[in-house]
Design a protein around this motif. Structure first.
Motif, PDB file in Angstrom:
ATOM      1  N   ARG A   8       0.834  -1.194   0.000  1.00 42.81           N
ATOM      2  CA  ARG A   8       0.000   0.000   0.000  1.00 42.81           C
ATOM      3  C   ARG A   8       0.869   1.244   0.000  1.00 42.81           C
ATOM      4  O   ARG A   8       1.795   1.366   0.794  1.00 42.81           O
ATOM      5  N   LYS A  10       0.075   5.070   0.429  1.00 46.72           N
ATOM      6  CA  LYS A  10      -0.913   6.099   0.775  1.00 46.72           C
ATOM      7  C   LYS A  10      -2.323   5.662   0.398  1.00 46.72           C
ATOM      8  O   LYS A  10      -2.896   4.818   1.056  1.00 46.72           O
ATOM      9  N   ASP A  11      -2.882   6.220  -0.672  1.00 48.92           N
ATOM     10  CA  ASP A  11      -4.276   5.946  -1.000  1.00 48.92           C
ATOM     11  C   ASP A  11      -4.475   4.900  -2.092  1.00 48.92           C
ATOM     12  O   ASP A  11      -5.555   4.762  -2.641  1.00 48.92           O
ATOM     13  N   ARG A  12      -3.432   4.160  -2.440  1.00 51.92           N
ATOM     14  CA  ARG A  12      -3.581   3.151  -3.486  1.00 51.92           C
ATOM     15  C   ARG A  12      -2.799   1.890  -3.151  1.00 51.92           C
ATOM     16  O   ARG A  12      -1.869   1.910  -2.367  1.00 51.92           O
ATOM     17  N   TRP A  13      -3.196   0.800  -3.776  1.00 49.45           N
ATOM     18  CA  TRP A  13      -2.496  -0.475  -3.648  1.00 49.45           C
ATOM     19  C   TRP A  13      -1.706  -0.721  -4.920  1.00 49.45           C
ATOM     20  O   TRP A  13      -2.211  -0.515  -6.016  1.00 49.45           O
ATOM     21  N   ILE A  14      -0.472  -1.197  -4.756  1.00 51.31           N
ATOM     22  CA  ILE A  14       0.355  -1.607  -5.881  1.00 51.31           C
ATOM     23  C   ILE A  14       0.374  -3.138  -5.882  1.00 51.31           C
ATOM     24  O   ILE A  14       0.674  -3.757  -4.865  1.00 51.31           O
ATOM     25  N   SER A  36      -4.366   0.061 -16.719  1.00 57.12           N
ATOM     26  CA  SER A  36      -3.701   0.415 -15.466  1.00 57.12           C
ATOM     27  C   SER A  36      -2.308  -0.188 -15.321  1.00 57.12           C
ATOM     28  O   SER A  36      -1.547   0.221 -14.451  1.00 57.12           O
TER      29      SER A  36
END
Length: 70
Positions: A8, A10-14, A36
């Motif tokens: 994770r 911040k505000d997104r998942w990799i 994406s």
């Protein structure tokens, strides 16, 4: 999946994935993943609703104790 891991930021998942085939994927989800993806190749086969991901990622194995996993 043994060939996928996530982290994770911040505000997104990799999501990191090593050569995988996902079955039962809708056309909309396949299009989202195709647009994406940052690295690797994606191929969608509509007849089988299958998404094939080819990447250069290395496999990752992680062992967690039951306490940590819970």
């Amino acid at each position: 999946m043994a060939n996928m891991y996530m982290k994770r930021l911040k505000d997104r998942w990799i999501i990191y994935m090593k050569d995988a085939r996902l079955n039962g994927v809708s056309v909309e989800l396949a299009d989202f993943i195709k647009h994406s993806i940052k690295q690797g190749r994606v191929r969608y086969v509509p007849e089988y609703e299958a998404l094939s991901v080819e990447s250069e990622e290395e496999l990752l194995s992680v062992s967690l104790s039951v306490d940590i996993k819970d």
